[in-house]
Design a protein around this motif. Structure first.
Motif, PDB file in Angstrom:
ATOM      1  N   TYR A  12      36.480  25.872 -97.245  1.00 43.11           N
ATOM      2  CA  TYR A  12      37.486  26.588 -96.320  1.00 43.11           C
ATOM      3  C   TYR A  12      38.819  26.304 -97.172  1.00 43.11           C
ATOM      4  O   TYR A  12      39.436  25.371 -97.129  1.00 43.11           O
ATOM      5  N   TYR A  13      39.454  27.555 -97.369  1.00 43.01           N
ATOM      6  CA  TYR A  13      40.777  27.627 -98.128  1.00 43.01           C
ATOM      7  C   TYR A  13      41.286  29.061 -98.135  1.00 43.01           C
ATOM      8  O   TYR A  13      40.733  29.981 -97.892  1.00 43.01           O
ATOM      9  N   TRP A  14      42.444  29.000 -98.231  1.00 49.84           N
ATOM     10  CA  TRP A  14      43.454  30.160 -98.057  1.00 49.84           C
ATOM     11  C   TRP A  14      43.121  31.192 -98.937  1.00 49.84           C
ATOM     12  O   TRP A  14      42.890  30.936-100.094  1.00 49.84           O
ATOM     13  N   PRO A  15      42.608  32.536 -98.505  1.00 54.22           N
ATOM     14  CA  PRO A  15      41.748  33.269 -99.500  1.00 54.22           C
ATOM     15  C   PRO A  15      42.649  33.934-100.632  1.00 54.22           C
ATOM     16  O   PRO A  15      42.163  34.723-101.622  1.00 54.22           O
ATOM     17  N   GLY A  19      46.187  27.356-105.320  1.00 54.38           N
ATOM     18  CA  GLY A  19      46.414  26.296-104.404  1.00 54.38           C
ATOM     19  C   GLY A  19      45.475  25.042-104.740  1.00 54.38           C
ATOM     20  O   GLY A  19      44.866  24.724-105.743  1.00 54.38           O
ATOM     21  N   ARG A  20      45.645  24.146-103.689  1.00 55.26           N
ATOM     22  CA  ARG A  20      44.611  22.755-103.877  1.00 55.26           C
ATOM     23  C   ARG A  20      43.180  23.253-103.843  1.00 55.26           C
ATOM     24  O   ARG A  20      42.458  22.405-104.270  1.00 55.26           O
ATOM     25  N   GLY A  21      43.029  24.362-103.381  1.00 55.51           N
ATOM     26  CA  GLY A  21      41.589  24.603-103.225  1.00 55.51           C
ATOM     27  C   GLY A  21      40.788  24.940-104.509  1.00 55.51           C
ATOM     28  O   GLY A  21      39.770  24.884-104.684  1.00 55.51           O
ATOM     29  N   LEU A  66      43.701  18.096 -90.881  1.00 58.34           N
ATOM     30  CA  LEU A  66      44.877  18.481 -90.957  1.00 58.34           C
ATOM     31  C   LEU A  66      45.410  19.881 -91.641  1.00 58.34           C
ATOM     32  O   LEU A  66      46.077  20.930 -91.315  1.00 58.34           O
ATOM     33  N   ALA A  67      44.729  19.950 -92.830  1.00 56.85           N
ATOM     34  CA  ALA A  67      44.717  21.185 -93.706  1.00 56.85           C
ATOM     35  C   ALA A  67      43.747  21.542 -94.561  1.00 56.85           C
ATOM     36  O   ALA A  67      43.063  20.419 -95.031  1.00 56.85           O
ATOM     37  N   PRO A  68      43.818  22.671 -95.222  1.00 57.97           N
ATOM     38  CA  PRO A  68      42.706  23.031 -96.114  1.00 57.97           C
ATOM     39  C   PRO A  68      43.054  22.496 -97.523  1.00 57.97           C
ATOM     40  O   PRO A  68      44.503  22.289 -97.627  1.00 57.97           O
ATOM     41  N   PRO A  69      42.331  22.218 -98.547  1.00 59.81           N
ATOM     42  CA  PRO A  69      40.863  22.621 -98.580  1.00 59.81           C
ATOM     43  C   PRO A  69      40.136  21.584 -97.528  1.00 59.81           C
ATOM     44  O   PRO A  69      40.318  20.528 -97.686  1.00 59.81           O
ATOM     45  N   ILE A  70      39.046  22.445 -97.056  1.00 61.25           N
ATOM     46  CA  ILE A  70      37.903  21.507 -96.264  1.00 61.25           C
ATOM     47  C   ILE A  70      36.643  22.025 -96.879  1.00 61.25           C
ATOM     48  O   ILE A  70      36.614  23.298 -97.002  1.00 61.25           O
ATOM     49  N   SER A  79      38.067  16.932 -95.919  1.00 62.70           N
ATOM     50  CA  SER A  79      39.246  17.225 -96.397  1.00 62.70           C
ATOM     51  C   SER A  79      39.963  16.511 -97.160  1.00 62.70           C
ATOM     52  O   SER A  79      39.472  15.420 -97.508  1.00 62.70           O
ATOM     53  N   GLN A  80      41.079  16.851 -97.700  1.00 60.44           N
ATOM     54  CA  GLN A  80      41.711  16.161 -98.789  1.00 60.44           C
ATOM     55  C   GLN A  80      41.366  16.409-100.070  1.00 60.44           C
ATOM     56  O   GLN A  80      39.989  16.042-100.371  1.00 60.44           O
ATOM     57  N   ALA A  81      41.997  17.194-101.139  1.00 57.04           N
ATOM     58  CA  ALA A  81      41.266  17.769-102.120  1.00 57.04           C
ATOM     59  C   ALA A  81      40.648  16.470-103.048  1.00 57.04           C
ATOM     60  O   ALA A  81      39.580  16.549-103.520  1.00 57.04           O
ATOM     61  N   ALA A  82      41.445  15.350-102.991  1.00 57.24           N
ATOM     62  CA  ALA A  82      40.865  14.251-103.923  1.00 57.24           C
ATOM     63  C   ALA A  82      39.490  13.736-103.234  1.00 57.24           C
ATOM     64  O   ALA A  82      38.710  13.150-103.796  1.00 57.24           O
TER      65      ALA A  82
HETATM   66  N1  LIG Z   1      46.916  16.290 -99.450  1.00 55.46           N
HETATM   67  C1  LIG Z   1      46.394  17.292 -98.954  1.00 55.46           C
HETATM   68  C2  LIG Z   1      47.342  18.446 -98.821  1.00 55.46           C
HETATM   69  C3  LIG Z   1      46.787  19.711 -98.116  1.00 55.46           C
HETATM   70  C4  LIG Z   1      47.685  20.874 -98.019  1.00 55.46           C
HETATM   71  O1  LIG Z   1      48.939  20.631 -98.270  1.00 55.46           O
HETATM   72  N2  LIG Z   1      47.252  22.001 -97.916  1.00 55.46           N
HETATM   73  C5  LIG Z   1      47.944  23.027 -97.790  1.00 55.46           C
HETATM   74  C6  LIG Z   1      47.611  24.307 -98.727  1.00 55.46           C
HETATM   75  S1  LIG Z   1      47.473  23.571-100.538  1.00 55.46           S
HETATM   76  C7  LIG Z   1      48.457  23.775 -96.544  1.00 55.46           C
HETATM   77  O2  LIG Z   1      47.677  24.821 -96.016  1.00 55.46           O
HETATM   78  N3  LIG Z   1      48.901  23.030 -95.829  1.00 55.46           N
HETATM   79  C8  LIG Z   1      49.409  23.351 -94.365  1.00 55.46           C
HETATM   80  C9  LIG Z   1      50.221  22.458 -93.791  1.00 55.46           C
HETATM   81  O3  LIG Z   1      50.750  21.676 -94.487  1.00 55.46           O
HETATM   82  O4  LIG Z   1      50.740  22.954 -92.757  1.00 55.46           O
HETATM   83  C10 LIG Z   1      45.227  17.868-100.038  1.00 55.46           C
HETATM   84  O5  LIG Z   1      45.395  17.622-101.235  1.00 55.46           O
HETATM   85  O6  LIG Z   1      44.197  18.243 -99.809  1.00 55.46           O
END
Ligand SMILES: N[C@@H](CCC(=O)N[C@@H](CS)C(=O)NCC(=O)O)C(=O)O
Length: 252
Positions: A12-15, A19-21, A66-70, A79-82
């Motif tokens: 699941y990541y912005w299409p 990004g981090r996806g 909290l945020a993608p990538p998931i 979640s959390q890319a690392a």
């Molecule tokens: N530390 C998290 C950061 C995740 C993050 O910031 N995701 C961004 C896209 S790259 C997002 O959609 N953030 C939404 C937000 O922070 O509200 C990771 O490395 O996965």
């Protein structure tokens, strides 16, 4: 069983952005692991950004994100890319020696820090505000990034490669390839896109990182991915954005 459940992992990541996806996409692609980039499917098939919003609202169970990538792997979601990369490395050849797990995660998190700083060059005041509304602050932030943070982080990774090379190792972690090398490829590619003047001016400082980037790009599955439509282009919507005024020698 739904279409996505049948096909291995669901990302699941912005299409529309790397990004981090992209750190996760590269790992899945290099591993040859079947996955569905769910949000890139049409909304009629359960995709689109709405799919991410449903996951953030808790649709998958297994904890909140909290945020993608998931990444979803059966009943498990991460979640959390690392953290996702660390998880994938327990299942695929993305880390040569499992004993190097903490070391790999340490370097990956350092890249995560650097990614955050690269992002903040164009959004130094507020993530939710337009770039154009923080352009002057962005120029100052980018100047500091190029002068101090770029050499600090890239110098750190170059030193690791130099020390590893002295013991006949040519990767960032341990004796062989790892997902951290894939991230190094992505970060160097992004910097070259966003800051071409700075990258060309400083490339002589990071010969081993550039050689690593090129080796990663020629890994067969990575090369196939880069040549496919699955690889989205860099753009002014992602982490690495090319605004000439933020680059070395840019307008003031
Ligand atoms: N530390 C998290 C950061 C995740 C993050 O910031 N995701 C961004 C896209 S790259 C997002 O959609 N953030 C939404 C937000 O922070 O509200 C990771 O490395 O996965």
């Amino acid at each position: 069983m739904t279409e996505t459940e049948e096909s291995g992992y669901q990302l699941y990541y912005w299409p529309q952005i790397q990004g981090r996806g992209e750190l996760v996409r590269l790992a899945l692609e290099d591993a040859g692991a079947p996955y569905v980039d769910v949000a890139r499917m049409g909304t009629d098939r359960g995709g689109g950004p709405e799919a991410i919003r449903r996951v953030l609202a808790g649709e998958l169970g297994d904890g909140r994100h909290l945020a993608p990538p998931i990444l979803q792997a059966g009943a498990v979601t991460v979640s959390q890319a690392a953290c996702i990369l660390d998880f994938l490395a327990t299942r695929h050849p993305l880390l040569t020696d499992p004993g190097d797990r903490s070391r790999a995660l340490q370097l990956q998190l350092t890249f995560s820090d650097f990614l955050g700083e690269a992002h903040d060059t164009h959004h130094p005041i507020a993530v939710s505000a337009y770039y154009e509304d923080q352009r002057e602050e962005a120029k100052k932030r980018a100047a500091g990034f190029l002068a101090d943070r770029w050499p600090k982080f890239l110098g750190y990774f170059e030193t690791i490669l130099r020390e590893n090379k002295a013991s006949k190792k040519e990767h960032l972690v341990g004796a062989g390839f790892s997902y951290v090398d894939l991230t190094a490829f992505q970060v160097l590619s992004g910097l070259a896109y966003a800051f071409p003047n700075a990258f060309n001016a400083r490339r002589k400082e990071i010969p081993l990182l550039i050689a690593l980037r090129d080796r990663v790009a020629s890994r067969p599955r990575v090369a196939a991915y880069l040549g496919s439509t699955r690889r989205l282009p860099f753009s002014e919507h992602g982490i690495f954005r090319h605004y000439p005024e933020l680059d070395l020698g840019g307008e003031t």
